[in-house]
Design a protein around this motif. Sequence first.
Motif, PDB file in Angstrom:
ATOM      1  N   THR A 344       0.477   1.178 -42.892  1.00 43.64           N
ATOM      2  CA  THR A 344       0.334   1.797 -41.351  1.00 43.64           C
ATOM      3  C   THR A 344       1.095   3.124 -41.444  1.00 43.64           C
ATOM      4  OG1 THR A 344       0.725  -0.365 -40.572  1.00 43.64           O
ATOM      5  CG2 THR A 344       1.034   1.369 -39.096  1.00 43.64           C
ATOM      6  N   ALA A 348      -1.306   6.760 -40.914  1.00 41.30           N
ATOM      7  CA  ALA A 348      -0.865   7.502 -39.913  1.00 41.30           C
ATOM      8  C   ALA A 348      -0.497   8.767 -40.157  1.00 41.30           C
ATOM      9  CB  ALA A 348       0.125   6.879 -38.786  1.00 41.30           C
ATOM     10  N   THR A 372       3.238   4.582 -33.790  1.00 45.53           N
ATOM     11  CA  THR A 372       3.908   4.201 -35.041  1.00 45.53           C
ATOM     12  C   THR A 372       5.381   3.913 -34.982  1.00 45.53           C
ATOM     13  OG1 THR A 372       2.336   5.688 -35.869  1.00 45.53           O
ATOM     14  CG2 THR A 372       3.973   5.031 -37.446  1.00 45.53           C
TER      15      THR A 372
END
Length: 380
Positions: A344, A348, A372
């Motif tokens: 993730t 991002a 995030t």
Amino acid sequence: MRTLPSTILVVGGGITGSTMAVLLRRVGLDVELAEAAPDWNTGAGSGITLHGNALRVLREAGVWDEVRMAGHGFGTIGLTAVDGSLLHEERSLPAGGDDLPATFGIERPRLQSILAAAVRASGVRVRLGVRAQVTAQYGNSVEVAYNDSESRRYALVIAADGLHSTLRAAVGITDTPKTTGMAAWRAIVPRPPGLDRTNLTYGAPVHIAGYCPTGPDTIYAYLVESTKPRSELPPPASHAAHMRALAAPYGGHWPAIRAHLTDSSQVNYSRFSRLLVRNAWHRGRVVLAGDAAHSCPPTLAQGAAMGLEDAWVLSGLLADEPPATWDDALLTRYHDRRSRRAATVVEASVRIGQWLLDSSPHADIPNLMNRTMTMLRQMP
Ligand SMILES: Cc1cc2nc3c(=O)[nH]c(=O)nc-3n(C[C@H](O)[C@H](O)[C@H](O)COP(=O)(O)OP(=O)(O)OC[C@H]3O[C@@H](n4cnc5c(N)ncnc54)[C@H](O)[C@@H]3O)c2cc1C
């Protein structure tokens, strides 16, 4: 009958490897650390921004008090126009909990020397100036050669040997880093009066112009532009002049910063990369951690934080099990705990960089940052 080794070897004394070694010693395990740099000066060049989730691990490693004294914490980030005027102020989410700063800056060499001292004080046996390589695996042990000569056996080898990990390749993991098309010019300069947090200017003339306080007297400043072919880079002696030219259009604190961009030997140029080892992070009893397993462009300032979290999770899992069970099942649990979170962050971070490269009208950097950081507030 041959006694099985119970020592863990950590290869690489950067932020990940050093913290890993300290955390392993804190749970009573026997640890060696091998670092290729003879002076252990792996933190040279510039400063680093750490968010609360990184600080949480440094506190667990027992170094937070010292780190706190050496750097500077703050709770908001500014988005500024090229002339320096404030467009937006964002309260940063304290991803490490409310008792730690949301964001923190420190000079890299200071952080590295605090970590190196903690490694030595913890009783880890340190070997500097040695290049370690895995040469064979035998069920419950791993053979490691030093500088292609002497060899030793270990119960487990943790490859914290960075983005271009040679251990990763040696055990047959074929994922390799890719560059993302951006690069940063960075330098530490005296802290201008009134500069007490990061302000970022996105878009143009460079993709990102920013700075972060690293202590009472210093900041590090960075200017991110598209990667140039090596032949088009300015010669090393004019790196400071190049940084000054890139900074020239910016107002606010930039004229004061620019005035101190005079010493090219203090300017660091680094290309941004990405890496995510997609499948297992181990082969046999060799396991990857930090940049060796995943690396992101610093658009979220989470690269080191992810390595620190790896150290926390892996040391916790190893603490609970005897060496005989430091096997496929345990190392798969480590991967399961870490891979989605690391993916993730990498995705991002890459997306923010790509939005800037494309001048995308759909870019929503504050929103993606917030999402995030909300995810990172959860324990790893
Ligand atoms: C321009 C830039 C800015 C960044 N800014 C930030 C930021 O603000 N915040 C953040 O969280 N992250 C940031 N990062 C990312 C961060 O720097 C890295 O994620 C982090 O330093 C990785 O640490 P590591 O210990 O995993 O690897 P490394 O720091 O690469 O350490 C690996 C160590 O292994 C040693 N080694 C290698 N091979 C061997 C061998 N065979 N035997 C023995 N030793 C070996 C090396 O000498 C080195 O000391 C940035 C990265 C870049 C490029």
